[in-house]
Design an enzyme around this catalytic site. Structure first.
Site, PDB file in Angstrom:
ATOM      1  N   GLY A   1       0.926  -0.693  -0.216  1.00  0.00           N
ATOM      2  CA  GLY A   1      -0.306  -0.126  -0.037  1.00  0.00           C
ATOM      3  C   GLY A   1       0.786   1.194  -0.090  1.00  0.00           C
ATOM      4  O   GLY A   1       2.210   1.158   0.095  1.00  0.00           O
TER       5      GLY A   1
ATOM      6  N   GLU B   1      10.842  -6.356  -0.162  1.00  0.00           N
ATOM      7  CA  GLU B   1      10.742  -7.747  -0.382  1.00  0.00           C
ATOM      8  C   GLU B   1       9.387  -8.088  -0.188  1.00  0.00           C
ATOM      9  O   GLU B   1       8.606  -8.088   0.313  1.00  0.00           O
ATOM     10  CB  GLU B   1      11.351  -9.055   0.768  1.00  0.00           C
TER      11      GLU B   1
ATOM     12  N   PRO C   1      -6.592   7.244  15.746  1.00  0.00           N
ATOM     13  CA  PRO C   1      -5.618   7.603  15.810  1.00  0.00           C
ATOM     14  C   PRO C   1      -4.208   6.916  16.814  1.00  0.00           C
ATOM     15  O   PRO C   1      -4.092   5.810  17.495  1.00  0.00           O
ATOM     16  CB  PRO C   1      -6.192   8.442  16.977  1.00  0.00           C
TER      17      PRO C   1
ATOM     18  N   GLU D   1       0.037   1.011  -6.064  1.00  0.00           N
ATOM     19  CA  GLU D   1       0.670   0.169  -5.269  1.00  0.00           C
ATOM     20  C   GLU D   1       0.623  -1.214  -4.959  1.00  0.00           C
ATOM     21  O   GLU D   1       2.062  -1.032  -4.732  1.00  0.00           O
ATOM     22  CB  GLU D   1       0.213   0.910  -3.597  1.00  0.00           C
TER      23      GLU D   1
END
Length: 284
Positions: A81, A162, A132, A111
């Site tokens: 991501g 990797e 949070p 991504e």
């Protein structure tokens, strides 16, 4: 242009440095700068990808993870991501003429491809994660996606040192037995994986996602193997076959021997779906 200059001069003369005026907005207007922001704090936005893969040869469920090649969490395992790309084109005066921003799904696919070399045809949106402190770099909100696919070779790239397919149930076992206050994966990816697995177990009973892992013609044994591995339990062979056949989405193919082979009737499934009915493969 003349009217603009006159109006700008009036603003500079009468407004000055008043504390009651939003100075950045006035500044951007006066000097013809593109105004991307406002006075409220803005979080960063990322996407994360939970990619489950069923290895037909080994008969086990796997998950695609990366080893982070940068801080934070350098060397720690994580989901593929990253940050959404924000781009734009401006004219000679600095005004934004065209936004080139990508969608969340496009960001997730990009991504995933950059960090693992794997290209997903389709991913389902899983949900938003905004606890949070989830990212030490600041307030970062992530929109997660998931998919069930056939594993293919992967290779780490971009921010990933990797990339590898790991047995999912072994990974989940480690996650569930981490000491309180500790996490196995970077950020809050332990929580994302837990939610993705709950979603997968639900979807596989109401959507024909398991059939995408099989050839066009398959045996009941092959199908049962996928359901048992994903749901983490064994089923009686006869009860399983009866439940699947009764769903009405399979066609039994002509046979001469003892083995019966099937194919998914996509038209029948789509008709059932469009009628408001749902595929119900809930095994007891």
């Amino acid at each position: 242009m003349l009217y603009y200059c006159i109006f700008a001069l009036i603003l500079r003369t009468f407004i000055g440095k008043s504390e009651d005026i939003d100075q950045p907005i006035i500044y951007n207007f006066l000097y013809m700068r593109p105004n991307f922001g406002y006075k409220y704090p803005r979080p960063a936005l990322t996407t994360d990808c939970v990619i489950f893969g069923f290895d037909v040869k080994e008969g086990i469920l796997k998950i695609l993870l990366i080893e982070r090649g940068i801080e934070p969490f350098l060397g720690k395992m994580a989901l593929p991501g990253g940050f959404i790309q924000i781009k734009s084109e401006t004219d000679e005066d600095g005004f934004v003429t065209k936004e080139l921003n990508e969608s969340l799904e496009t960001c997730a696919c990009r991504e995933l491809l950059e960090e693992t070399g794997f290209q997903a045809r389709y991913m389902s949106e899983l949900g938003t994660f905004s606890t949070p402190g989830r990212d030490p770099r600041g307030v970062v909100i992530s929109d997660a996606f998931y998919a069930l696919v056939i594993p293919t070779p992967v290779k780490g790239g971009d921010d990933a040192a990797e990339a590898k397919w790991l047995p999912f149930h072994e990974v989940l076992e480690v996650i569930e037995h981490m000491p309180k206050g500790f996490r196995f994966l970077a950020f809050d990816h332990d929580d994302i994986i837990r939610k993705a697995y709950r979603r997968l177990k639900e979807d596989i009973c109401f959507e024909p996602i398991a059939f995408s892992l099989l050839p066009d013609v398959f045996s009941m044994t092959q199908l049962q193997q996928i359901y048992e591995e994903v749901l983490g339990r064994e089923f009686d062979r006869r009860n399983f076959a009866r439940k699947v056949v009764d769903s009405g989405v399979l066609d039994a193919l002509p046979h001469t021997g003892r083995n019966i082979y099937y194919s998914l009737n996509k038209e029948r499934y789509e008709a059932m779906k469009n009628s408001g009915k749902r595929l119900k493969l809930i095994f007891v």
